[in-house]
Design a protein around this motif. Sequence first.
Motif, short mmCIF file in Angstrom:
data_model
loop_
_atom_site.label_atom_id
_atom_site.label_comp_id
_atom_site.label_asym_id
_atom_site.label_seq_id
_atom_site.Cartn_x
_atom_site.Cartn_y
_atom_site.Cartn_z
N ASN A 103 1.20 -8.04 4.73
CA ASN A 103 0.77 -8.34 6.08
C ASN A 103 1.51 -7.40 7.03
OD1 ASN A 103 -0.18 -9.47 8.41
ND2 ASN A 103 1.13 -11.26 8.34
N SER A 104 0.89 -6.24 7.26
CA SER A 104 1.50 -5.23 8.12
C SER A 104 0.39 -4.36 8.68
CB SER A 104 2.48 -4.37 7.31
OG SER A 104 3.03 -3.35 8.11
N ALA A 105 0.58 -3.87 9.89
CA ALA A 105 -0.46 -3.07 10.53
C ALA A 105 -0.54 -1.66 9.97
CB ALA A 105 -0.20 -3.01 12.03
N GLY A 106 0.50 -1.20 9.33
CA GLY A 106 0.51 0.16 8.81
C GLY A 106 1.87 0.80 9.00
N ASP A 153 -1.73 3.92 6.57
CA ASP A 153 -2.08 3.62 7.95
C ASP A 153 -2.51 2.17 8.14
OD1 ASP A 153 -1.50 6.20 8.75
OD2 ASP A 153 -3.54 6.91 8.44
N SER A 154 -2.97 1.55 7.05
CA SER A 154 -3.31 0.12 7.10
C SER A 154 -2.99 -0.48 5.75
CB SER A 154 -4.81 -0.07 7.42
OG SER A 154 -5.60 0.45 6.37
N GLU A 203 -6.20 -7.63 6.25
CA GLU A 203 -5.15 -8.07 7.18
C GLU A 203 -4.14 -6.95 7.38
OE1 GLU A 203 -3.36 -11.65 5.80
OE2 GLU A 203 -4.83 -12.89 6.78
#
Length: 203
Positions: A103-106, A153-154, A203
């Motif tokens: 669970n991380s944006a990138g 990046d995602s 996510e």
Amino acid sequence: MSKVSKMVSLLLVAVMVMGVTLTVFAAESAKAKTDEEKAQEIAGQVDENVEAVGNATVSAITDTATLAKAYDMGVEADASIASIADQFTEQPTVMKTLLFDVNSAGGDVTVKNADCAGKLGVATHYNTTTGQIETMKDLVEFDSQGRGTVHFDSYSPVMIKVLNQTKSALKPDATVGVKAVNLAAPQVDASSTATAKTAKMGE
């Protein structure tokens, strides 16, 4: 052209044709499997015991659809390993496969598995936005505590195929990059058991 030169040329062509044929055959075999078959096969290969520490959270991947994508990620990773095998002084083989959802944006995320200490790995990721499997351009280098940093990046499903080789096994003229541990990155412990959660892709 001498007979020997012609023979060598023909032999090289035969080797290239065989290599392409085997690659196509492997890809076709992967396509022929159902999602259930892919999920069952990959589930038996991966280390799914994961525990989040630090700012990031991680979950084990248990649903059929994501495991099927992970199977395809594994095929892609194997192809990447084969493409860089000649950059090592010894033949690299896979000693462990880590699979998890983050669970991380990138950006950089650090994972930990004590069994991977000192080893190199190939990281792949399934980008749900583009529908493409991405391979990290640099090898992941695990430090003496088994910590390694991945960069995408995602994040959705991430797989690291950990090799039996260390950085010292790379040839002096190797062109493949190696990403060292970034301890400023959110850290994830993938070395101890946690309650499995169904991954939420994207996510």
